[in-house]
Design an enzyme around this catalytic site. Structure first.
Site, PDB file in Angstrom:
ATOM      1  N   HIS A 375       0.922  -1.285   0.049  1.00 30.44           N
ATOM      2  CA  HIS A 375      -0.168  -0.027   0.038  1.00 30.44           C
ATOM      3  C   HIS A 375       0.862   0.900  -0.121  1.00 30.44           C
ATOM      4  CE1 HIS A 375      -3.830  -1.973   0.816  1.00 30.44           C
ATOM      5  NE2 HIS A 375      -3.213  -2.760   1.385  1.00 30.44           N
ATOM      6  N   LYS A 566      -8.393  13.623   4.705  1.00 32.93           N
ATOM      7  CA  LYS A 566      -7.542  12.437   4.602  1.00 32.93           C
ATOM      8  C   LYS A 566      -6.441  12.608   5.653  1.00 32.93           C
ATOM      9  CE  LYS A 566      -6.376  13.868   0.024  1.00 32.93           C
ATOM     10  NZ  LYS A 566      -6.387  12.813  -0.732  1.00 32.93           N
ATOM     11  N   ARG A 567      -5.500  11.642   5.962  1.00 33.99           N
ATOM     12  CA  ARG A 567      -4.591  11.838   6.770  1.00 33.99           C
ATOM     13  C   ARG A 567      -3.763  13.085   6.633  1.00 33.99           C
ATOM     14  NH1 ARG A 567      -4.131   7.802  11.119  1.00 33.99           N
ATOM     15  NH2 ARG A 567      -2.644   9.036  11.584  1.00 33.99           N
ATOM     16  N   LYS A 572       0.828  14.441   0.798  1.00 35.09           N
ATOM     17  CA  LYS A 572      -0.648  14.596   0.533  1.00 35.09           C
ATOM     18  C   LYS A 572      -0.795  16.298   0.298  1.00 35.09           C
ATOM     19  CE  LYS A 572      -2.358  10.766   2.899  1.00 35.09           C
ATOM     20  NZ  LYS A 572      -3.113   9.794   2.278  1.00 35.09           N
ATOM     21  N   THR A 674      -8.692   6.480  -1.816  1.00 36.35           N
ATOM     22  CA  THR A 674      -9.938   5.861  -2.037  1.00 36.35           C
ATOM     23  C   THR A 674     -10.950   6.850  -1.712  1.00 36.35           C
ATOM     24  OG1 THR A 674      -9.441   5.084   0.295  1.00 36.35           O
ATOM     25  CG2 THR A 674      -9.396   3.566  -1.586  1.00 36.35           C
ATOM     26  N   LYS A 678     -14.925   7.928  -3.477  1.00 36.39           N
ATOM     27  CA  LYS A 678     -16.163   8.303  -2.632  1.00 36.39           C
ATOM     28  C   LYS A 678     -16.772   9.562  -3.185  1.00 36.39           C
ATOM     29  CE  LYS A 678     -13.821   5.741   1.133  1.00 36.39           C
ATOM     30  NZ  LYS A 678     -13.356   5.777   2.026  1.00 36.39           N
TER      31      LYS A 678
HETATM   32  C1  26Q Z   1       3.478   0.941  10.188  1.00 34.09           C
HETATM   33  C2  26Q Z   1       4.705   0.725  11.225  1.00 34.09           C
HETATM   34  C3  26Q Z   1       4.112   0.730  12.465  1.00 34.09           C
HETATM   35  C4  26Q Z   1       3.019   1.308  12.972  1.00 34.09           C
HETATM   36  C5  26Q Z   1       1.999   1.617  11.748  1.00 34.09           C
HETATM   37  C6  26Q Z   1       2.587   1.195  10.467  1.00 34.09           C
HETATM   38  C7  26Q Z   1       1.542   1.569   9.427  1.00 34.09           C
HETATM   39  C8  26Q Z   1       0.054   1.800   9.799  1.00 34.09           C
HETATM   40  C9  26Q Z   1      -0.765   1.856   8.826  1.00 34.09           C
HETATM   41  C10 26Q Z   1       1.808   1.959   8.259  1.00 34.09           C
HETATM   42  C11 26Q Z   1       0.931   2.431   7.028  1.00 34.09           C
HETATM   43  C12 26Q Z   1      -0.495   2.144   7.507  1.00 34.09           C
HETATM   44  C13 26Q Z   1      -1.262   2.698   6.377  1.00 34.09           C
HETATM   45  C14 26Q Z   1      -1.161   2.836   5.077  1.00 34.09           C
HETATM   46  C15 26Q Z   1      -2.163   3.182   4.247  1.00 34.09           C
HETATM   47  O1  26Q Z   1      -3.514   3.465   4.844  1.00 34.09           O
HETATM   48  N1  26Q Z   1      -1.908   3.354   2.951  1.00 34.09           N
HETATM   49  C16 26Q Z   1      -3.050   3.797   2.132  1.00 34.09           C
HETATM   50  O2  26Q Z   1      -3.616   2.494   1.688  1.00 34.09           O
HETATM   51  C17 26Q Z   1      -4.636   3.021   0.799  1.00 34.09           C
HETATM   52  C18 26Q Z   1      -5.264   1.678   0.530  1.00 34.09           C
HETATM   53  O3  26Q Z   1      -4.708   0.998  -0.519  1.00 34.09           O
HETATM   54  C19 26Q Z   1      -4.219   3.789  -0.504  1.00 34.09           C
HETATM   55  O4  26Q Z   1      -5.157   4.218  -1.170  1.00 34.09           O
HETATM   56  C20 26Q Z   1      -3.402   5.143  -0.111  1.00 34.09           C
HETATM   57  O5  26Q Z   1      -2.911   5.469  -1.233  1.00 34.09           O
HETATM   58  C21 26Q Z   1      -2.414   4.487   0.849  1.00 34.09           C
HETATM   59  O6  26Q Z   1      -1.761   5.591   1.427  1.00 34.09           O
END
Ligand code: 26Q
Length: 836
Positions: A375, A566-567, A572, A674, A678
């Site tokens: 991702h 978004k985050r 971004k 995503t 929406k």
């Molecule tokens: C990693 C290590 C330690 C703690 C947390 C994490 C961690 C947690 C969540 C790393 C990444 C995430 C989430 C990533 C994420 O949401 N990525 C998004 O995924 C979407 C679905 O595929 C995409 O549409 C977005 O572009 C992408 O940023």
């Protein structure tokens, strides 16, 4: 452990009950009994939450009937199943979704009204299940919805965090985090299943011995064990009798704590140890990109992988005994990013150490049942675990990982003899002062399929991050462009638009979004456009109410609603959005307001608590917003707010009421996005870069219905090394003026210097996000937006075309792609409750 006293002599099935009524009367009758008898309440008005709980329980009963049918059908047909392993499931609210998918009689709302209750208010009582950070977690939730709707036997496995993603408060413009204790008032949607608890090992050591038959065996001993207790959440399909399962694990102490250790005199230590066990599923890590290396996070990851695999293997053995020959034909595991990748060595361990399989047999199975979805390309998000910590926590897994790596590197050596550098690059173990396990590489090595989440992203994975692996195994790599579920993101959050669509083209689109294409001709129908516009206007009023309630600022619904939610992350580029807002403010102050399009800008999203730059950007939005909103010169022309605590239920209101969707990441950085989908399906137009799924959105909608700007991913790469933002700023009068306003303290008169780091980042020659480079293109594209919006007929045409061409972005399509190329599940039709 709960040891259920199983009835041995045949008795009549105590669960064999007549079907529950689906009419409003039956549902309301049960609702009242739950409220009055089960929950013991009497005054409706004083306990809105219990009203919500009672209605939920009444509907849950109806789900449970279908849930049992579904489980029985899966078990009887012995179908192949997929398990979606994810550290995050961002489910949001369940009540409205259950009512929609169960096709509850619309007169139920009228019956509630007779009792003095508004269905909308009841639905609003529900706390979001916020067990995810953002896109990745919400994608998992949309996927579960699509799998149930497509009647695919897919089960989600995740963690039951006591605390979901923090609640965001804004104080003096700064983000404050508050714990999200979402389970405090109980959760009517979960059912605890202590009878299926499993034991998960940590720490200890490994002894090796040779059995009498000469086979080498490992014994992982002196471990500190933790119990995993499952809680099941129903996942209803859309009006089809299927209810799939999301199984969430809660960690608890083992019984030994209660018995031996407590009585050994070290009572306090025993209680502390019990606490440590319960900490594992206490809280969701609030980072959506980085913060690697935390031991508790690794415990969470292994806990999920081990509990889920043990659960699957137990069910296998119950049915097939210890013959694993067909296992790979009947089971599949999809890894949601690298977070659950401990499942690879854990499956090897369970098959070898617990079930006696040889290495080769176990590896053959593992590499046929695992697939990995990536991702992100951001290097800071790539998971690496220090070998020393990993070995202390999971010594047996470390041995297995070393063996996997050795066998893998032998393959590399055979293919590229003497290529030492390639060995170093591709090794699962990163050598150096400290050694690290590269989780993404382990996932690639073990997986039968590796996919990105949009065309560009998948292409960049092959070109950069996994280039060596792509050369070795090109056949593993593929793309699965993300999607979102139309049930939540259209039907349920935008009922008036949905009913207009259904009246116009029939109801087939709800489960076959390609049919939205039939709307396209209506873009030329003036009466239809007027209706379309009226609905958007009403949705904007609803969004304006949310903004007024949560920000204290009035949005006029005739203005262009310009939204970025978004985050908060530098890539971004919320900052670019703010620079544009400052530019508009500057124009107003200069009196350059001829042919002005009134605009209301909304920015929302959470910053990781440790991400200081992101938090500073939030402060900047609030500071600029305050100046703009309080300046009478801006009245009727421009507003800017930061909406606190952005979450799934807020997006349900936001996406329906948005005109302009901001998708402005630096090209090559947003894997897919995503939220962009929406917005599109709800008739917003996109202003965006050629990044992630934006590219495909533009392809579907047509270039004339999309506001494009910015460097391409290739140009971004080529700019490295000779980027000179100082020059760009000097050469662009508008940007120069914007930077002066920022630097002169116009937005921080009483807080000197607080935006220094932000200003510096824009001027930095090594600014990875190239904010200054895209300013001019962005402002010009925004000018095109303003012009287009003034022609409401034209805008409405474009809006209709966006919805009409959004079919590709249904998660049903995405899931059908996963199933066709990777899972190969057969659809399983579940008999409706009524004819059983
Ligand atoms: C990693 C290590 C330690 C703690 C947390 C994490 C961690 C947690 C969540 C790393 C990444 C995430 C989430 C990533 C994420 O949401 N990525 C998004 O995924 C979407 C679905 O595929 C995409 O549409 C977005 O572009 C992408 O940023």
């Amino acid at each position: 452990m709960m040891n259920a006293n199983v009835q041995s002599k045949p008795v009549s099935d105590i669960t064999d009950l007549p079907a529950l009524g689906m009419d409003a009367g039956s549902i309301i009758e049960d609702f009242r009994r739950y409220f009055s008898h089960t929950l013991g309440r009497d005054q409706l008005s004083q306990s809105a939450y219990y009203v919500y709980t009672s209605l939920s329980l009444s509907l849950r009963d109806r789900l449970v009937e279908r849930w049992k049918n579904t489980k029985h059908t899966y078990s009887e047909t012995d179908c192949k199943r997929t398990f979606y392993l994810s550290l995050e499931f961002l489910m949001g609210r369940a009540l409205g979704n259950a009512m929609l998918n169960l096709q509850v009689d619309p007169s139920t709302a009228d019956e509630l009204k007779k009792l003095g209750l508004e269905l909308e208010d009841i639905i609003d009582q529900e706390h979001d299940a916020g067990l995810g950070n953002g896109g990745l977690g919400r994608l998992a939730a949309c996927f579960l919805d699509s799998c149930a709707t497509l009647q695919l036997p897919v089960k989600g496995y995740g963690l039951r965090y006591e605390y979901g993603l923090f609640r965001q408060k804004i104080e003096n413009g700064f983000q404050l985090e508050e714990p999200d204790h979402w389970l405090r008032n109980g959760n009517p949607w979960e059912i605890e299943r202590p009878e299926f608890s499993v034991r998960v090992k940590f720490c200890g050591s490994v002894a090796h011995y040779t059995e009498s038959n000469g086979i080498r065996r490992a014994n992982w001993k002196n471990t500190k064990d933790v119990m995993a207790v499952p809680f099941d959440v129903p996942v209803p399909g859309y009006r089809n009798g299927t209810v799939n399962t999301l199984r969430l694990w809660k960690s608890t102490a083992t019984e030994e704590f209660d018995l031996s250790e407590f009585n050994a005199g070290s009572y306090a230590e025993a209680v502390a140890a019990k606490n440590a066990a319960e900490h594992i599923t206490m809280v969701l890590y609030p980072n959506d990109a980085s913060e690697n290396g935390k031991e508790l996070r690794l415990r969470q990851q292994y806990f999920l992988a081990s509990a889920s695999l043990q659960d699957v293997l137990r069910q296998w053995i119950e049915r097939h005994g210890s013959d694993f020959n067909q296992f790979a034909d009947k089971n599949f595991f999809q890894l949601n990013d690298t977070h659950p990748t401990c499942a690879v060595p854990e499956l090897m361990r369970l098959l070898m150490d617990e079930h006696g399989l040889s290495w080769d047999k176990a590896w053959d199975i593992t590499t046929r049942v695992v697939a990995y979805t990536n991702h992100t390309l951001l290097p800071e998000a790539l998971e690496r675990w220090s070998v020393s910590m990993f070995g202390r926590l999971l010594p047996r897994l470390l041995e297995i990982i070393y063996e996997i790596n050795e066998q893998f590197l032998n393959q590399v050596k055979a293919r590229w003899p003497g290529d030492i550098d390639r060995i170093r690059r591709m090794s699962i173990i990163e050598e150096g002062h400290e050694r690290y396990i590269r989780m993404a590489y382990m996932a690639v090595v073990a997986s039968v399929s590796v996919n990105g989440v949009a065309e560009l992203h998948s292409h960049l994975l092959q070109k950069h991050l996994f280039h060596d692996f792509y050369e070795l195994w090109p056949e593993k790599f593929n793309n699965k462009t993300n999607g979102v579920t139309a049930r939540r993101w259209m039907v349920s959050c935008n009922p008036s638009l949905s009913s207009l669509i259904t009246r116009t083209i029939g109801r087939g689109w709800i489960t076959d979004m390609g049919q939205l294409q039939a709307l396209a001709p209506y873009a030329e129908d003036a009466a239809f456009r007027a209706e379309w516009r009226g609905i958007k206007q009403a949705n904007k009023v609803r969004l304006a109410q949310l903004v007024e309630r949560d920000c204290g600022v009035v949005f006029h619904p005739d203005a262009l609603f310009d939204v970025q939610v978004k985050r908060i992350h530098e890539y971004k580029r919320q900052l670019l959005n703010i620079l544009h807002a400052i530019h508009l403010y500057d124009r107003i102050k200069r009196g350059d307001t001829q042919d002005w399009t009134p605009r209301c800008i909304l920015i929302g999203g959470k910053a990781a608590p440790g991400y200081l730059m992101a938090k500073r950007i939030i402060k900047l939005v609030n500071a600029v917003g305050q100046v703009i909103n309080e300046d009478p010169a801006c009245s009727g022309l421009l507003k800017l707010v930061f909406l606190p605590n952005y979450r799934v239920s807020a997006m349900e209101v936001i996406c329906a009421g948005t005109d302009l969707s901001e998708q402005i990441s630096t090209a090559g950085k947003e894997a897919s996005g995503t939220g962009n989908m929406k917005f599109m399906m709800n008739g917003a137009l996109t202003i965006g870069t050629l990044d992630g799924a934006n590219i495909e959105i533009r392809e579907e909608a047509g270039a004339e219905n999309f506001f494009l700007f910015g460097l391409t991913a290739e140009q971004v790469e080529d700019t490295r090394g000779h980027y000179n933002p100082g020059e760009i700023i000097a050469a662009d009068e508008d940007l120069r003026r914007v930077m002066s306003l920022l630097q002169n303290g116009c937005f921080n008169a009483f807080e000197p210097d607080i935006f220094g780091s932000i200003i510096q980042s824009i001027y930095s020659q090594s600014d990875p996000w190239l904010t200054a480079a895209d300013f001019r293109g962005y402002v010009n594209a925004q000018q095109q937006v303003a012009i287009a919006y003034r022609d409401q007929e034209r805008w409405t045409r474009m809006s209709i075309i966006n919805t009409a061409t959004s079919g590709k972005f249904s998660s049903d399509r995405t899931i059908l792609d996963y199933n066709r190329d990777i899972w190969h599940l057969a659809q399983v039709v579940v008999k409706p409750v009524s004819i059983l």
